[in-house]
Structures are given as C-alpha cells and as structure tokens.
Design a protein around this motif. Structure first.
Motif, PDB file in Angstrom:
ATOM      1  N   UNK A 137       1.505  12.259  31.105  1.00  0.00           N
ATOM      2  CA  UNK A 137       0.881  11.177  31.860  1.00  0.00           C
ATOM      3  C   UNK A 137       1.668  10.880  33.136  1.00  0.00           C
ATOM      4  N   UNK A 138       2.991  10.849  33.014  1.00  0.00           N
ATOM      5  CA  UNK A 138       3.841  10.617  34.187  1.00  0.00           C
ATOM      6  C   UNK A 138       3.640  11.709  35.240  1.00  0.00           C
ATOM      7  N   UNK A 139       3.615  12.962  34.786  1.00  0.00           N
ATOM      8  CA  UNK A 139       3.423  14.070  35.720  1.00  0.00           C
ATOM      9  C   UNK A 139       2.067  13.989  36.402  1.00  0.00           C
ATOM     10  N   UNK A 140       1.050  13.607  35.634  1.00  0.00           N
ATOM     11  CA  UNK A 140      -0.286  13.442  36.209  1.00  0.00           C
ATOM     12  C   UNK A 140      -0.300  12.330  37.254  1.00  0.00           C
ATOM     13  N   UNK A 141       0.343  11.213  36.937  1.00  0.00           N
ATOM     14  CA  UNK A 141       0.396  10.098  37.884  1.00  0.00           C
ATOM     15  C   UNK A 141       1.188  10.466  39.138  1.00  0.00           C
ATOM     16  N   UNK A 142       2.263  11.230  38.970  1.00  0.00           N
ATOM     17  CA  UNK A 142       3.027  11.684  40.139  1.00  0.00           C
ATOM     18  C   UNK A 142       2.166  12.582  41.023  1.00  0.00           C
ATOM     19  N   UNK A 143       1.401  13.436  40.390  1.00  0.00           N
ATOM     20  CA  UNK A 143       0.526  14.329  41.138  1.00  0.00           C
ATOM     21  C   UNK A 143      -0.541  13.540  41.889  1.00  0.00           C
ATOM     22  N   UNK A 144      -1.133  12.561  41.217  1.00  0.00           N
ATOM     23  CA  UNK A 144      -2.153  11.729  41.870  1.00  0.00           C
ATOM     24  C   UNK A 144      -1.545  10.937  43.014  1.00  0.00           C
ATOM     25  N   UNK A 145      -0.327  10.427  42.825  1.00  0.00           N
ATOM     26  CA  UNK A 145       0.356   9.689  43.884  1.00  0.00           C
ATOM     27  C   UNK A 145       0.616  10.586  45.081  1.00  0.00           C
ATOM     28  N   UNK A 146       1.045  11.783  44.815  1.00  0.00           N
ATOM     29  CA  UNK A 146       1.307  12.734  45.899  1.00  0.00           C
ATOM     30  C   UNK A 146       0.023  13.038  46.670  1.00  0.00           C
ATOM     31  N   UNK A 147      -1.070  13.224  45.948  1.00  0.00           N
ATOM     32  CA  UNK A 147      -2.350  13.496  46.606  1.00  0.00           C
ATOM     33  C   UNK A 147      -2.801  12.293  47.424  1.00  0.00           C
ATOM     34  N   UNK A 148      -2.610  11.092  46.891  1.00  0.00           N
ATOM     35  CA  UNK A 148      -2.986   9.884  47.618  1.00  0.00           C
ATOM     36  C   UNK A 148      -2.132   9.731  48.872  1.00  0.00           C
ATOM     37  N   UNK A 149      -0.851  10.031  48.762  1.00  0.00           N
ATOM     38  CA  UNK A 149       0.021   9.970  49.942  1.00  0.00           C
ATOM     39  C   UNK A 149      -0.437  10.949  51.004  1.00  0.00           C
ATOM     40  N   UNK A 150      -0.819  12.140  50.571  1.00  0.00           N
ATOM     41  CA  UNK A 150      -1.287  13.151  51.520  1.00  0.00           C
ATOM     42  C   UNK A 150      -2.561  12.669  52.217  1.00  0.00           C
TER      43      UNK A 150
END
Length: 85
Positions: free
Chosen positions: A41-54
């Motif tokens: 879940x943490x890895x998924x949230x980090x990935x989503x955060x990275x995509x949102x930042x992009x």
C-alpha cells in the motif's frame, strides 16, 4: 508421590508454553502478512504521489511566466476593478 506431582506440574507448564508458542507463531505470521500488505500500500501511494507530482509539474510548466503574464488579460474583473469602472 511428591516427585510424580512435580513431573505433572512441569508437564502442565510445558503444555501451556507450547500452546502459547503456537499462538505467538500464528500472531507473528499475521503481523508479517500485515507488513507485506502495508508495504504494498505504501509503495502504491508513493507511486501515485510521484505521478501526481509529475502532473502538477507539467501543469506548472504550462503556466505563463511572470514576464508574459502582463500581456494576458483576466477573463473576469475583480470587485475593485468593477467598482473603479
């Protein structure tokens, strides 16, 4: 007789310890499963955060710079501009 009683007591304590060990082993396995789930879940949230930042960075890139913003007229007048007109 006393010796037999002591052996029975020791055997009972060993049985309780074995039951407790089994309980702790099951609890430990469940905790490891939770760690795995939370890590995913943490890895998924980090990935989503990275995509949102992009996406935010891409939107910021599309915004006009401060130098060119003077030539852009706002679509709506502010309350102060309306009062002055």
């Amino acid at each position: 007789m006393s010796e037999l009683n002591q052996i029975d007591q020791i055997a009972e304590r060993v049985e309780r310890l074995l039951v407790r060990y089994d309980e702790l082993t099951r609890t430990n396995a469940l905790l490891y499963q939770q760690i795995g789930t939370l890590t995913q879940e943490r890895d998924s949230l980090k990935s989503r955060l990275s995509a949102a930042r992009a996406r935010v960075d891409a939107l910021l890139e599309r915004l006009p710079s401060e130098n060119s913003s003077a030539s852009i007229k706002p679509a709506f007048k502010t309350a102060t501009e309306r009062d002055q007109a």
